[in-house]
Design an enzyme around this catalytic site. Structure first.
Site, PDB file in Angstrom:
ATOM      1  N   ASP A 459      40.955  29.809  32.870  1.00 19.72           N
ATOM      2  CA  ASP A 459      41.535  31.088  33.292  1.00 19.72           C
ATOM      3  C   ASP A 459      42.962  31.359  32.830  1.00 19.72           C
ATOM      4  O   ASP A 459      43.650  32.180  33.440  1.00 19.72           O
ATOM      5  CB  ASP A 459      41.523  31.190  34.830  1.00 19.72           C
ATOM      6  CG  ASP A 459      40.148  31.048  35.444  1.00 19.72           C
ATOM      7  OD1 ASP A 459      39.163  31.077  34.696  1.00 19.72           O
ATOM      8  OD2 ASP A 459      40.058  30.925  36.672  1.00 19.72           O
ATOM      9  N   GLU A 536      33.450  35.592  34.821  1.00 19.63           N
ATOM     10  CA  GLU A 536      33.104  36.683  35.725  1.00 19.63           C
ATOM     11  C   GLU A 536      33.995  37.893  35.483  1.00 19.63           C
ATOM     12  O   GLU A 536      33.489  38.979  35.171  1.00 19.63           O
ATOM     13  CB  GLU A 536      33.147  36.238  37.193  1.00 19.63           C
ATOM     14  CG  GLU A 536      34.453  35.631  37.650  1.00 19.63           C
ATOM     15  CD  GLU A 536      34.410  35.132  39.090  1.00 19.63           C
ATOM     16  OE1 GLU A 536      33.329  35.052  39.673  1.00 19.63           O
ATOM     17  OE2 GLU A 536      35.486  34.820  39.628  1.00 19.63           O
ATOM     18  N   GLU A 540      39.821  41.233  34.031  1.00 17.64           N
ATOM     19  CA  GLU A 540      41.067  40.469  33.955  1.00 17.64           C
ATOM     20  C   GLU A 540      41.285  39.945  32.533  1.00 17.64           C
ATOM     21  O   GLU A 540      42.422  39.758  32.102  1.00 17.64           O
ATOM     22  CB  GLU A 540      41.070  39.339  34.982  1.00 17.64           C
ATOM     23  CG  GLU A 540      41.307  39.852  36.394  1.00 17.64           C
ATOM     24  CD  GLU A 540      41.418  38.762  37.431  1.00 17.64           C
ATOM     25  OE1 GLU A 540      42.477  38.652  38.082  1.00 17.64           O
ATOM     26  OE2 GLU A 540      40.437  38.005  37.604  1.00 17.64           O
TER      27      GLU A 540
END
Length: 953
Positions: A459, A536, A540
């Site tokens: 991430d 997911e 973002e």
């Protein structure tokens, strides 16, 4: 800012790396790790090249890719997990490389609720070398979308080259004969065997294998072998045919593929170009091939939907491959292909065209005023939640500037500057609010980390995108802060870590998080899942891309800007197909949803890592809502259909969770409906990255502007058009210090003063009070000191199954169901370290260790709180001496914001373990449960609802 000055400062920063802090302009990073480092089956923290051969490329190793699990093993420590390359899947093993062409999806769930589809790895055959028994797989080479697994047992070797969109797999073999061995349960049919080519069908899938000229294939049952005529190369290809394909067509395709069978792909590379004048992105996918015999050049490529929809030239074959990404179209004889996509523009923020007087203006002023004291309002102190807070403040600064509220604007800018300066400064002795560069992994890790951003390199684009976007807003008002002599170099480091745009910079892998061929990011650093890699929150990912556009534009760094535009435009097309399936061509026909919350390498899932609520499953691909997320409104009809599906799945008439995100999304499809919904239900608690001020501003102004008009482009990246009732409004922003003119494709020209966002057409408006003065100073964030929890005594026993007692004991029999409250994490990351825990203890235990680790099943609930993470630690004192002989800490469980018990079990996996297990002789065991994350308490059930199973008998 001069690009040369920025690059000069950044490129020299690692030259004098030593223990402690290294400077980058006025900023600094540390080279001494203040926290956990990446880890896997081997001691990867000290040797990330453990599974890399000596011939592999130098520089930082790639992570976050479709093939990462064989480079960075987390579960299958010898061979990694299946690799899904589209159309083929592969799995390394002792005897060679398994091959799968999965054409029948497995679909779980139906109707309302969670559901997912996967084209699981189902092995058709294994390609190997006779006698090969390799103890592990290593990586011998990689390029932009290929990888070369290498298997060796010392006497036999097999080197493969496989890649995304390659129907061919290429092999080099030594020490034995080439071997293709069908799966034990597979039906095999050889339909052609002449000279070096053998055509065969396994489980209904047609393949062709090509040995060198002069060689042949021997067939023994379901195994084929070839001596390769003394040479070492061969290839295998899957054909885009089915059982119903006429044999003449199958033979013709085999002949066509044979033309390229000996021109092995040995490298791939992408190049891209952003044309400002017509706002297009041209992407070219290059193949390097090596002819091992013959004079043919070129290869065969299977294009994904986001590629073939925008193919610039070339005529695909009529046949297509089946894949988890929908139909793949085939080009033959190519050394490259290109796509051309339209970039529709982004904005720093939606312009404030609504009436600046009256009740709505007063409402906005009140909402803004409520944020002045704490514009970031973050719920936790790690990189992700700090980023969310920075994003929140950036939105407030933009709209406050538009509204002329300089007090709130400057308060937001001050908070941004303070936090960024703090995080971009690694002073001696500092262990938090800083970044660490690891020259072995080639990565920049922020501490406190979260969601595996340290140990798994997960991430980084999610977290750092918020930092970069907030820095872009700050740079508009304080360009000195952002220059190379101050903090611009630190921002550039974050960009390079997550998605290094400079191939010559070997400190970081090229485009780490962005899968060049798939067209989107992957979130997991290691990718070690049976379904491949996953992501997911596509939105973002787009937040990171938009941040590069904003930062590159405001600082004059076109290399960063254009990298952002390339990824943004490509990923928008990928999201349209793979997360939203707006053309209804990707998801299997029986899959019951219009959107997936998560995309996996081999499928998609209507789910998230943290929630089963439809508002969050679908909503995670909508946030954060910014002027860089206008792509979500490219199809207003889909917006309304997606919104309705969320309501249908939730069984509600209004979103019960994240209503602000959903109303803002709805405004991209129907602003009037969104505004009416907001007015009727404005008392909700804002999503953590949102504020009422921004939500109201966004919805109120989109209700006036209408929907995104994709029929018009501009020669500036910070521009967009909207249409309502047939009337068009042109919007252009100028974040530089010089006036400019923006030209739209329909002939309209808009003059834009420095530092302004203006509109023309149906709504003519000049907004923004211009760059202001903000001189924030960093402030330290105190870390709460954990309060020890007394340990109550427990009763003796010999039962390996214990239950949480309401009195803090661990009895061997279940008591009446009750519950205890687990204290809030107080918005600080306590992952791995008990903080205000609930403690349960049993003493006087006499049992023999049976092997393994603890099992547990806890009923936990955070009610409607978002972002809590409950964690368990198990401690064993084998003799009751008062010293813990073994301590096991399990990964935290992210609770959902829906009232009702959830199960936190040992399936979460061990985060760490110390000490050695031993027999219990009058021993003591202790369970500690605390919130590792979050800003509110949680509840844990006691009695019969929560149990712990010791590995003893």
């Amino acid at each position: 800012m001069a690009v040369v000055a920025l690059l000069s400062a950044v490129l020299t920063m690692l030259g004098s790396a030593s223990a402690g802090a290294d400077t980058v302009g006025a900023g600094s990073y540390t080279t001494t790790a203040p926290g956990p480092l990446p880890s896997g089956c081997a001691d990867l923290s000290t040797d990330p090249r453990h599974w890399v051969t000596s011939d592999a490329p130098s520089g930082a190793v790639p992570t976050n890719d479709w093939w990462s699990s064989i480079l960075w093993k987390r579960t299958n420590c010898a061979y990694g997990e299946p690799l899904f390359a589209q159309p083929l899947g592969f799995r390394a093993q002792s005897g060679g490389l398994g091959v799968s062409y999965s054409t029948k999806p497995t679909i779980s769930g139906s109707g309302k609720g969670v559901g997912e589809y996967h084209f699981d790895y189902k092995e058709d055959f294994v390609v190997g070398v006779s006698g090969l028994t390799a103890p592990e797989v290593k990586v011998d080479d990689w390029s932009d979308w290929t990888v070369s697994p290498y298997l060796s047992d010392g006497a036999h070797t097999l080197r493969a080259t496989i890649g995304s969109g390659l129907p061919f797999a290429y092999f080099r073999a030594t020490g034995g004969t080439a071997q293709i061995r069908a799966a034990a349960d597979a039906t095999v049919d050889v339909w052609s065997n002449s000279g070096p080519m053998i055509g065969y069908t396994v489980a209904g899938h047609d393949y062709v294998a090509f040995a060198p000229s002069g060689a042949s294939w021997s067939v023994s049952g379901s195994t084929f072998t070839s001596s390769l005529a003394g040479k070492d190369y061969f290839s295998v290809a899957v054909l885009p045919t089915t059982a119903s394909t006429p044999s003449t067509d199958r033979a013709a395709l085999a002949t066509e593929y044979a033309r390229y069978a000996y021109d092995h792909v040995t490298g791939t590379a992408v190049s891209y170009r952003y044309d400002e004048a017509d706002s297009t992105v041209t992407t070219t996918y290059h193949y390097t091939t090596t002819a091992l015999e013959g004079s043919a050049t070129g290869t065969v490529a299977a294009l994904l939907p986001h590629q073939w929809r925008h193919l610039a030239e070339g005529s695909p074959l009529p046949q297509t491959y089946i894949s988890s990404r929908g139909p793949l179209k085939v080009l033959t004889g190519i050394t490259s292909f290109s796509t051309s996509m339209v970039f529709h523009g982004v904005l720093p923020e939606i312009p404030g065209v609504a009436d600046s007087s009256g009740a709505d203006a007063a409402t906005l002023r009140n909402y803004l005023g409520a944020e002045k004291a704490d514009p970031t309002r973050q719920q936790s102190d790690d990189t992700y939640w700090t980023g969310k807070g920075l994003g929140r403040a950036a939105r407030l600064a933009e709209i406050a500037d538009q509204s002329g509220d300089t007090a709130v604007r400057d308060a937001a800018l001050s908070a941004i500057k303070s936090k960024l300066t703090d995080w971009f400064t690694a002073s001696p002795g500092k262990t938090g609010h800083l970044f660490y560069y690891d020259d072995k992994w080639g990565t920049l890790i922020g501490y406190p980390a979260s969601y595996g951003s340290d140990q798994e390199l997960n991430d980084h684009h999610f977290h750092y995108g918020y930092y970069i976007a907030a820095a872009a807003t700050l740079a508009r008002f304080d360009p000195t802060w952002a220059d190379a002599d101050h903090y611009g170099g630190m921002v550039d480091l974050l960009i390079r870590d997550a998605n290094n745009y400079d191939r010559t910079d070997k400190r970081f892998p090229y485009l780490r998080d962005f899968d060049i061929y798939a067209g989107h990011d992957w979130a997991s650093g290691h990718g070690s899942f049976a379904a491949g890699n996953n992501q997911e929150s596509s939105s973002e990912g787009m937040n990171f891309d938009n941040a590069l556009i904003q930062w590159g534009t405001v600082t004059g760094n076109k290399a960063v800007r254009d990298a952002g535009i390339y990824m943004y435009t490509t990923q928008a097309a990928a999201i349209e197909d793979y997360w939203f399936d707006t053309h209804d061509q990707v998801y299997p026909g029986d899959f019951p949803h219009k959107e997936v919350g998560m995309v996996w390498s081999n499928g998609g899932a209507y789910s998230t890592w943290f929630s089963s609520a439809p508002e969050q499953i679908q909503g995670i691909n909508l946030l954060p809502v910014t002027g860089g997320h206008l792509y979500l409104g490219d199809n207003p009809a889909y917006v309304k259909a997606n919104y309705q599906e969320m309501l249908d799945q939730a069984g509600k008439t209004q979103p019960g969770i994240w209503p602000d995100i959903w109303y803002e999304y709805l405004a991209l499809g129907d602003g009037d409906a969104a505004l009416a919904a907001f007015r009727a239900n404005s008392s909700f608690t804002s999503e953590e990255g949102e504020s009422k001020a921004h939500t109201f501003h966004w919805i109120r102004n989109l209700a006036a502007l209408g929907t995104v008009d994709t029929g018009v482009t501009a020669d500036s990246p910070l521009a967009a058009a909207f249409v309502k009732n047939g009337e068009r409004t042109y919007v252009a922003a100028n974040t530089t210090a010089a006036d400019t003119a923006v030209h739209f494709s329909d002939g309209t020209t808009v003059q834009v003063p420095a530092g302004k966002t203006v509109t023309a057409g149906a709504h003519t408006w000049t907004g923004g009070s211009g760059p202001g003065s903000a001189d924030p100073t960093p402030t330290a964030t105190p870390t709460p000191t954990p309060t020890p929890t007394p340990t109550p005594p427990g009763g003796p026993g010999t039962s390996p199954t214990l239950y949480l007692g309401i009195d803090g004991t661990l009895p061997g029999t279940p008591g009446t169901a009750d519950s205890v409250t687990v204290a809030s994490a107080d918005s600080v990351n306590h992952d791995g370290t008990p903080y205000k825990p609930q403690t349960f203890t049993a003493t006087g235990l006499n049992m023999k260790y049976a092997g393994g680790t603890t099992q547990f099943d806890l009923a936990v609930d955070a009610q409607e709180t978002v972002g809590n993470g409950v964690q368990l630690q198990m401690s064993y004192d084998c003799t009751g001496s008062g010293t813990w002989d073994r301590v096991e800490t399990y990964r935290y469980f992210a609770t959902d914001p829906v009232p009702g018990w959830e199960h936190y079990t040992d399936v979460a996996g061990l985060a760490s373990a110390t000490g050695t297990s031993c027999d219990l002789k009058n021993g003591t065991v202790q369970v500690k449960i605390w919130n590792a994350l979050g800003h509110a308490p949680s509840t844990v059930a006691t009695g019969s609802k929560s149990s712990v199973r010791l590995p003893y008998n």
